[in-house]
Every structure is written in C-alpha cells, then in structure tokens.
Design an enzyme around this catalytic site. Sequence first.
Site, PDB file in Angstrom:
ATOM      1  N   ASN A 118       0.984  -1.354   0.410  1.00 10.88           N
ATOM      2  CA  ASN A 118       0.463  -0.001   0.271  1.00 10.88           C
ATOM      3  C   ASN A 118       0.657   1.264  -0.046  1.00 10.88           C
ATOM      4  OD1 ASN A 118       0.696   1.226   2.384  1.00 10.88           O
ATOM      5  ND2 ASN A 118      -0.540  -1.128   3.660  1.00 10.88           N
TER       6      ASN A 118
ATOM      7  N   ASP B 268      -4.833  -6.904   5.467  1.00 15.25           N
ATOM      8  CA  ASP B 268      -5.389  -7.254   5.698  1.00 15.25           C
ATOM      9  C   ASP B 268      -5.945  -8.556   4.737  1.00 15.25           C
ATOM     10  OD1 ASP B 268      -8.004  -4.498   6.088  1.00 15.25           O
ATOM     11  OD2 ASP B 268      -6.661  -5.856   8.157  1.00 15.25           O
TER      12      ASP B 268
ATOM     13  N   LYS C  30       7.897 -16.732 -11.582  1.00 12.32           N
ATOM     14  CA  LYS C  30       6.935 -15.171 -12.236  1.00 12.32           C
ATOM     15  C   LYS C  30       6.310 -15.817 -12.776  1.00 12.32           C
ATOM     16  CE  LYS C  30       7.496 -11.020 -14.812  1.00 12.32           C
ATOM     17  NZ  LYS C  30       7.784 -10.251 -15.591  1.00 12.32           N
TER      18      LYS C  30
ATOM     19  N   PHE D 286      -4.966   3.537  14.979  1.00 14.37           N
ATOM     20  CA  PHE D 286      -5.299   4.129  14.231  1.00 14.37           C
ATOM     21  C   PHE D 286      -5.909   4.075  12.539  1.00 14.37           C
ATOM     22  CE2 PHE D 286      -1.995   7.394  13.373  1.00 14.37           C
ATOM     23  CZ  PHE D 286      -1.031   7.616  14.105  1.00 14.37           C
TER      24      PHE D 286
ATOM     25  N   LYS E   2     -14.735   1.159  14.615  1.00 12.70           N
ATOM     26  CA  LYS E   2     -13.317  -0.165  14.857  1.00 12.70           C
ATOM     27  C   LYS E   2     -12.181   0.148  16.633  1.00 12.70           C
ATOM     28  CE  LYS E   2     -11.301  -0.283  10.002  1.00 12.70           C
ATOM     29  NZ  LYS E   2     -10.589   0.754  10.138  1.00 12.70           N
TER      30      LYS E   2
ATOM     31  N   LYS F 113     -12.303  -3.651  18.459  1.00 17.12           N
ATOM     32  CA  LYS F 113     -11.197  -3.129  19.023  1.00 17.12           C
ATOM     33  C   LYS F 113     -10.296  -3.142  20.297  1.00 17.12           C
ATOM     34  CE  LYS F 113     -10.325  -3.903  13.881  1.00 17.12           C
ATOM     35  NZ  LYS F 113     -10.059  -4.270  12.951  1.00 17.12           N
TER      36      LYS F 113
HETATM   37  O1  PMT Z   1       2.980   5.750   6.557  1.00 16.45           O
HETATM   38  P1  PMT Z   1       2.556   7.072   5.791  1.00 16.45           P
HETATM   39  O2  PMT Z   1       2.506   6.735   4.615  1.00 16.45           O
HETATM   40  O3  PMT Z   1       2.889   8.269   6.795  1.00 16.45           O
HETATM   41  O4  PMT Z   1       0.372   6.988   6.455  1.00 16.45           O
HETATM   42  C1  PMT Z   1      -0.019   7.548   7.428  1.00 16.45           C
HETATM   43  C2  PMT Z   1      -1.319   6.573   7.585  1.00 16.45           C
HETATM   44  C3  PMT Z   1      -2.222   7.086   6.485  1.00 16.45           C
HETATM   45  C4  PMT Z   1      -0.748   4.450   7.891  1.00 16.45           C
HETATM   46  C5  PMT Z   1      -1.184   6.601   8.643  1.00 16.45           C
HETATM   47  O5  PMT Z   1      -1.618   7.644   9.268  1.00 16.45           O
HETATM   48  C6  PMT Z   1      -2.264   5.363   9.462  1.00 16.45           C
HETATM   49  O6  PMT Z   1      -3.685   5.209   9.380  1.00 16.45           O
HETATM   50  N1  PMT Z   1      -1.925   3.952   9.291  1.00 16.45           N
HETATM   51  C7  PMT Z   1      -3.765   2.836   9.679  1.00 16.45           C
HETATM   52  C8  PMT Z   1      -4.009   2.986   8.520  1.00 16.45           C
HETATM   53  C9  PMT Z   1      -4.445   0.931   8.131  1.00 16.45           C
HETATM   54  O7  PMT Z   1      -4.262   0.484   8.251  1.00 16.45           O
HETATM   55  O8  PMT Z   1      -5.381   1.368   9.101  1.00 16.45           O
HETATM   56  P2  PMT Z   1      -6.452   0.732   8.963  1.00 16.45           P
HETATM   57  O9  PMT Z   1      -8.149   1.483   9.229  1.00 16.45           O
HETATM   58  O10 PMT Z   1      -6.436  -1.009   7.097  1.00 16.45           O
HETATM   59  O11 PMT Z   1      -6.735  -0.824  10.294  1.00 16.45           O
HETATM   60  C10 PMT Z   1      -7.135  -0.006  11.430  1.00 16.45           C
HETATM   61  C11 PMT Z   1      -6.202  -0.728  12.665  1.00 16.45           C
HETATM   62  O12 PMT Z   1      -5.412  -1.777  12.832  1.00 16.45           O
HETATM   63  C12 PMT Z   1      -4.242   0.168  12.420  1.00 16.45           C
HETATM   64  O13 PMT Z   1      -3.832   0.582  13.694  1.00 16.45           O
HETATM   65  C13 PMT Z   1      -3.687  -0.852  11.778  1.00 16.45           C
HETATM   66  O14 PMT Z   1      -2.122  -0.831  12.461  1.00 16.45           O
HETATM   67  C14 PMT Z   1      -4.157  -2.422  12.291  1.00 16.45           C
HETATM   68  N2  PMT Z   1      -4.277  -3.759  11.528  1.00 16.45           N
HETATM   69  C15 PMT Z   1      -5.205  -3.402  10.654  1.00 16.45           C
HETATM   70  C16 PMT Z   1      -5.174  -4.475  10.291  1.00 16.45           C
HETATM   71  C17 PMT Z   1      -4.599  -6.156  10.271  1.00 16.45           C
HETATM   72  N3  PMT Z   1      -4.677  -6.596  10.372  1.00 16.45           N
HETATM   73  N4  PMT Z   1      -3.434  -5.589  11.786  1.00 16.45           N
HETATM   74  C18 PMT Z   1      -3.691  -4.605  12.645  1.00 16.45           C
HETATM   75  O15 PMT Z   1      -3.260  -4.276  13.444  1.00 16.45           O
END
Ligand code: PMT
Length: 402
Positions: free
Chosen positions: A206, A275, A285, A320, A334, A338
Amino acid sequence: MSSTVLLGVTGGIAAYKVPGLVRLLVKAEMRVNVVMTQAAAQFVTPLTLATLSENPVWTDMWGQRNRPSVEHISLADSADIAVIAPATANIIGKIAGGIADDLLTTIVPALKCPLLICPSMNVNMYRNPIVQENLQKLTRVGCHVMEPDAGYLACGWTGEGRLPEPEAIFEAIVGLIGPRDLEGMRILVTAGPTEEPLDAARVLTNRSSGKMGTAVARRAAQRGASVVLVAGPLKVQPPIGVRHIPVRTAREMHERVLDEFPNVDVVIKAAAVADFRPAVSGTGKIKKQDLGSSLNLVKNPDIIAELGRIKAKNQILVGFAAETDNVLDNARAKLKEKNLDLLVLNDVSKPGAGFDHDTNIVTILHRSGRQEPLDLMSKEKVADRILDRVVKLREEIMCGKT
Ligand code: PMT
C-alpha cells in the site's frame, strides 16, 4: 518560544560536520549562538557558521575593544542547552580542570542549562586514561557526554572517536531540551506498509511511507520513552535512539509485535497492515496471462484486534484508522470492536492527510466517546498530540481512575 542552543566548536577535523548540525537546528526553528575557539576556525570559517545560524559568531573573549564585554554571561544565560561539538581532548581537559582562559571555557562555568559534550579525536587519545577520567568527571558533575561513533578516522586509525552524524547530535539535543514526560515508559510503535509476496517479482502493498509511525517513534524517544519500532519497508530513515525491527509481511509484523507486547506499556499502531495476502506465493514469476486467476486472497492476522483481546488492564492500545467514507462511524466501530483506548482517525482522501504526506489531519477518538478533531499539522506535531493523550491516560490508569 523557540529554544536557544549555544554551540561550542573546537579545533578538530570533525568541525566540517558542524554546518550540517546548524542547518538542522535552524530548520527546527531554534536560535543558534556559535562560539568557536581559534583552532576551530582552522577547520570551518566563522562566516560559514554565521551565515547558516543567521547570527554573529563569537570567536574571542574581547569582542570590540571599545565596549565592556560580558557576553560570556549573556550567552550562558540565554542558552536552553549548550553543546560542544566536536569536543577535543583539550577542551574536555580544560573544562574538567576548571580552566577558563578563552570565551568558550569562560561560558561553561556560567551555564545553568544542560551541557552536551560530543568528543571527537583519534582512538588512542580517546582511550587515554586521562581523557577518560576527565569525561567521567564531567559526567559525574552532570554533563551529558555523547558516545563517539566507531569507524575509520581521518588520521588513518580505525576505532571509536568519530563525531556522530549531525542528525544524531540533533536528536540528542532535542531529547535534552524538550519535556521528558515519557521517561520510564516502554512504547511499541508500528509503521509503514506490509508487503505480501505474490510471486518472485510481485508483491501486494500500500501507499504507506512510514512517516506517521516514525514521527511517533521519534517524538516518543525524544520525550524519554524507551521505544521499539516494528516497521515494514520505510521510505524514511528510522529515528535514532529507538530499537528498529524491520519486517515485510503482516505475519512477520504479527509475530514480532506479539513477541514485544508483554514488555511494553503502550502500543501505537500506525502501520498500514494488509488485511489479506495471496493464498499462494510461488518462487517463479506468474505469466501475464495467468495473473488474473492467481489473485486468490486469504486473511492476514488482525494484529490490533488480538492485542485488544489480550492486553493487560494497565496497557494502553492506540490504533489508527485510514478511512475515506462514513469516517466517524467506521472509526467508532473500530475503537469499540478492537477494545482500543484511543483511535487516530485520518480521512486519507483529504489533501495533506494520510499516506506519504509530511502532514496529517486527524481526529483523536477516546474510549470515553470524546472526539478531538485536529487541524492540518506536521506528523511530528500530530505525534506529540497523541503522546500527550497517552501521558494523560497513563496518569489516569496509575491513579486508578480508569
Ligand atoms: O505511513 P504514512 O505514509 O505516513 O501514512 C500514514 C498512515 C495513513 C498509514 C497512517 O496515518 C494510518 O492511517 N495508519 C493505519 C492504516 C491502516 O491500516 O488503517 P486500517 O483502518 O486499515 O487499520 C486500523 C488499525 O488496525 C491500524 O492501527 C492498523 O495498524 C491495524 N491493523 C490493521 C490490519 C491488520 N491486519 N492488523 C492491524 O493491526
């Protein structure tokens, strides 16, 4: 009010690094007063440092002969931190012996602020028992001595004695100036994307650069926390002074985070974790014509959800959320699902917010339901606001209020 740094420069070849340090300090809106010994001027000119610091440079005790000179006191009084870089064996010995026979050594005894000494010299000089005794004495009386780097030295020897890079000295300065309100706190931060291999040439990933997570880790370390950073491939340097654990896939991140989790007080998960991953990732490949049918995806571990299930009462979990629609509803869901203490919501469709920007626009959601929308600001400032909330939460937990 920005901080004032009194920067002492002495006569070592490493003085060539000082212009880089001055630029970093000025860029961070700090006021820099440079005081050079005569020997220092043999390696870098006062004009260079005056230009970069946008201030006059002091090179001798007597200034203009026709006016009383108590500048050594006003320079000492105005400093929020004093730094001597490079610090030669000579200046170290003079300060340790209480000698005050030039402007720099006359300022030091008048200082009321932290003094950071950055030794730089030949490895044998550095290991000399007298130099070491002087450094131990300065440490005993409260000076901060920065360990020199080891490596190839200008004199042809190899070993400890190299002046650390300007970025490292800058981090040490910021760490000494700012509030150390996270002292004693153990914080785990995740940052960056994950990379899920599809075949020998391709990965699913991503747009995360790692800037947000590394800003949180940097500010936490500067404010005194002991920080471990578990990060996917970063577009930025990991901060100095944190333990960096590089990973690639979500499963690797999952494993390393769970390893560290029992030993930390706070987790701040800024990483963009995939995810899903390809069900099969071969070593060859995949042919173009077969690509479409190869994208069979399987779920990755939801790391933060697992942490939410197992976290101890006094552990703080900060997530986040990267959203683009129904942002508040999705974020609130969320936060609850969580079992988070705080959720940092960023609408990544907004200009200047989210992926790969130096800035962000976030709303901090509290478990209590409180919402704090913040304006567009640097990711460092967002990091500080998040850490301010963590400090408050930690106080409430320690007082049994939550
Ligand atoms: O890295 P940058 O370029 O500075 O960009 C910053 C950012 C946009 C990446 C950051 O600000 C941000 O939003 N990070 C979380 C991105 C994310 O995965 O958001 P989500 O809504 O998909 O996940 C929610 C939370 O679950 C996050 O804390 C993530 O770390 C966590 N997660 C998600 C999926 C997973 N399989 N395991 C997790 O722990």
